[in-house]
Design an enzyme around this catalytic site. Structure first.
Site, PDB file in Angstrom:
ATOM      1  N   PRO A 180       0.742  -1.029   0.154  1.00 16.25           N
ATOM      2  CA  PRO A 180       0.060  -0.027  -0.078  1.00 16.25           C
ATOM      3  C   PRO A 180       0.776   1.374   0.072  1.00 16.25           C
ATOM      4  CG  PRO A 180      -0.396  -1.410   1.867  1.00 16.25           C
ATOM      5  CD  PRO A 180       0.801  -1.782   1.268  1.00 16.25           C
ATOM      6  N   GLU A 181       0.758   2.075  -1.219  1.00 15.68           N
ATOM      7  CA  GLU A 181       1.274   3.404  -1.138  1.00 15.68           C
ATOM      8  C   GLU A 181      -0.227   4.102  -1.090  1.00 15.68           C
ATOM      9  OE1 GLU A 181       4.095   5.438  -2.322  1.00 15.68           O
ATOM     10  OE2 GLU A 181       5.397   3.701  -2.635  1.00 15.68           O
TER      11      GLU A 181
END
Length: 271
Positions: free
Chosen positions: A2-3
């Site tokens: 996750p960015e």
DNA sequence: CAAAGGTCCTGCTCGC
DNA sequence: TGCGAGCAGGACCTTT
């Protein structure tokens, strides 16, 4: 995984499946994440109706009338809506069961993620209050970056990855934004001009907005068993491409460590 | 053995 | 010199 674009995509993906639904239970298989999952969550939330699903930085808020659950995906977390009969696998640590027979499942092999209770005002939670502006908000600008950066002696890449300065710029998009702005990631922050900061802020906005857009293209696949995050497919200019030619000038892309993290840049295009 | 997309915490350093 | 902000490194985990 996750960015920011991934978290935003997750938020948009799960929101329509959760909003308005009644929580019928909670399963905690592994409470030891970044912080322990509070063990009173099941008794607290069972029977409550979900009123909203929102995002702040890389945190997700699942809101009910009595307060909000705060989720963070850490380094390897992912969320999925599945049928309640779907067997849990090895790293499926947390389920939010719905009365319609579906559930929200958190998988997180590295367990750097978090499930926390945010109470009625999750924005006042200690993890949330000190966060800087959202990169796509007007509050984040070249002026803002310059005001903080012009007196900092650390590397510019570390500055833009500092959540007190601006949230949501992870290791991938830090390299990508600096490439777009033509700034070497190892530049000391106080050596950059105002113009550099204006360019950099715009580059961050552009890179993240584009990535969110592309994450959105896979929203419709969100429920599928092996729905992949959209940003895997997106075009990265430098991240993970050391040894390949720079898409702008053709020189070889370099890799180095800044603040313990891999950084990618073009020697010729970034100064 | 190294590295992987996050980020908090600790203890040291630097500049006023 | 003393102080506080800022900075670098370690920590948390598992998988490839």
């Amino acid at each position: 995984m996750p960015e920011l674009p991934e978290v935003e995509t997750s938020c948009r993906g799960i929101a329509p499946h959760l909003t308005g639904e009644v929580i019928s239970g909670i399963t905690i298989r592994q409470a030891k994440l970044r912080w322990p999952i509070p063990d009173d969550l099941p008794s607290l939330l069972t029977g409550q109706t979900i009123t909203a699903v929102t995002r702040r930085a890389k945190y997700l808020f699942i809101t009910t009338d009595i307060g909000s659950l705060i989720l963070h995906l850490g380094m390897s977390g992912s969320l999925r809506m599945v049928d309640s009969s779907t067997p849990a696998e090895k790293h499926d640590h947390f389920d939010l069961l719905l009365s319609n027979g579906k559930l929200l499942r958190l998988r997180d092999p590295r367990r750097f993620g978090a499930v926390l209770w945010g109470g009625l005002h999750p924005e006042n939670h200690v993890l949330i209050t000190h966060l800087g502006p959202e990169p796509l908000d007007e509050a984040f600008s070249g002026k803002h970056l310059y005001q903080i950066g012009h007196k900092r002696r650390g590397a510019i890449k570390n500055l833009i990855m500092d959540a007190k300065v601006v949230v949501g710029v992870g290791n991938i998009y830090a390299s990508e934004s600096l490439f777009l702005a033509g700034i070497h990631p190892g530049c000391t922050a106080n050596s950059l001009s105002k113009n550099h900061y204006y360019r950099l802020a715009e580059a961050i906005k552009q890179v993240l907005a584009k990535a969110i857009e592309q994450g959105g293209t896979t929203l419709k696949d969100f429920q599928q068993s092996d729905g992949k995050p959209g940003y895997f497919a997106q075009q990265l200019n430098v991240y993970g491409r050391s040894g390949e030619p720079c898409p702008t000038c053709g020189n070889t892309i370099s890799q180095c460590k800044i603040g313990q993290r891999s950084s990618f840049f073009c020697h010729h295009c970034q100064h």
